[in-house]
Design an enzyme around this catalytic site. Structure first.
Site, PDB file in Angstrom:
ATOM      1  NE  ARG A 156      30.531  41.384  72.089  1.00 30.73           N
ATOM      2  CZ  ARG A 156      29.847  40.472  71.299  1.00 30.73           C
ATOM      3  NH1 ARG A 156      30.276  39.448  70.992  1.00 30.73           N
ATOM      4  NH2 ARG A 156      28.809  40.706  70.466  1.00 30.73           N
TER       5      ARG A 156
ATOM      6  CG  ASP B 116      23.852  29.259  70.280  1.00 29.27           C
ATOM      7  OD1 ASP B 116      23.326  30.099  69.134  1.00 29.27           O
ATOM      8  OD2 ASP B 116      24.208  29.740  70.848  1.00 29.27           O
TER       9      ASP B 116
END
Length: 287
Positions: free
Chosen positions: A49, A159
């Protein structure tokens, strides 16, 4: 062009080596800004990532990326780092027993209590991810509440990941995400054809939800109270101290008699005097 010339023409790949020191630095930074604990066994995932951010910024290595994060100019990159390392795995009506409880036990009682005097019903989905959970909440809520004008019903969906929130707000999904849904709940989502071979959640359900970015370890701007809070498959990323702190804040915003839903593999970090377990990972706030 010769083989050697072709090789020289290829772009040089970034060095994605993740040293122990770099892993420690990234883990500490993510914990400080998001409360998320990156376990040692997640090193390969973290390296992959981080490689995306290295490429996006045109850098040459993870080491160079870490050096950049230590500069004042990197303030805008911190949210991108959090987005990169955040795991977003969800599905419609995941852990269905929660939605059945909401639909059959919670919402009918709330409507009965508050209809006729413009009573408020508030639900908070605290880890909205790509939207499947809040739209599932909206679907069962619309089925019970309908279009009543005597009930003030709203869903807040938050979120930490800004990229995934944009996907949630778009409300467009691959049709195969609905193929395995039980026949009694699929119609509740009121799917529309997006025109691109994809399915889109109807405006009717989308209007029920407000999407906002929120970091659970930072200040919460809302005052509550909420009748229902979903915080599912989130506590698994926090240590015990962070979980206990967030739980206390949930209880403060949860109305007496309100419900807290956790993920199927989660439990309270410790017994809470104002919560009682009434079902599988379902907690009720005591009066």
């Amino acid at each position: 062009m010769s083989r050697s010339s072709a090789a020289l023409a290829q772009p040089q790949l970034a060095d994605v080596t993740l040293t122990r020191d770099d892993m420690g630095f990234i883990s500490k930074l993510v914990y400080e800004h998001a409360g998320i604990v990156i376990r040692e066994h997640k090193e390969a995932m973290t390296r992959g990532r981080l490689a995306r951010r290295v490429k996006a910024l045109g850098l040459n290595s993870v080491a160079e990326y870490c050096a950049y994060l230590k500069t004042p100019q990197a303030a805008d990159e911190i949210p991108e780092l959090i987005n990169a390392v955040t795991t977003n795995h969800t599905s419609f009506f995941r852990e269905r027993h929660h939605f059945d409880h909401l639909r059959k036990d919670v919402l009918p009682r709330l409507v009965q209590e508050r209809a006729g005097r413009r009573g408020r019903i508030r639900i908070w989905c605290s880890a909205a991810s790509s939207g499947e959970e809040p739209y599932s909440i909206a679907a069962v809520s619309r089925d019970v509440v309908g279009n009543r004008s005597d009930v003030d019903f709203k869903i807040l969906a938050t979120d930490i990941d800004t990229d995934i929130l944009a996907k949630a707000e778009a409300a467009v999904y691959s049709p195969d995400q609905f193929d395995r849904l039980p026949s009694d709940v699929k119609p509740l989502l009121k799917l529309e054809n997006s025109g691109r071979g994809e399915a889109r959640i109807s405006d009717d359900l989308r209007r029920m939800i407000s999407f906002k970015r929120l970091n659970l370890i930072e200040r919460w701007p809302m005052s509550g109270p909420f009748d229902v809070i979903f915080c599912r498959n989130v506590f698994i990323y926090f240590d015990t101290q962070t979980k206990a702190s967030i739980l206390d804040r949930f209880v403060t915003l949860l109305a007496p008699g309100g419900f807290l839903y956790l993920g199927h593999s989660e439990s309270l970090p410790q017994p809470h005097p104002q919560l009682r377990l009434i079902g599988r990972t379902i907690y009720e706030r005591l009066p």
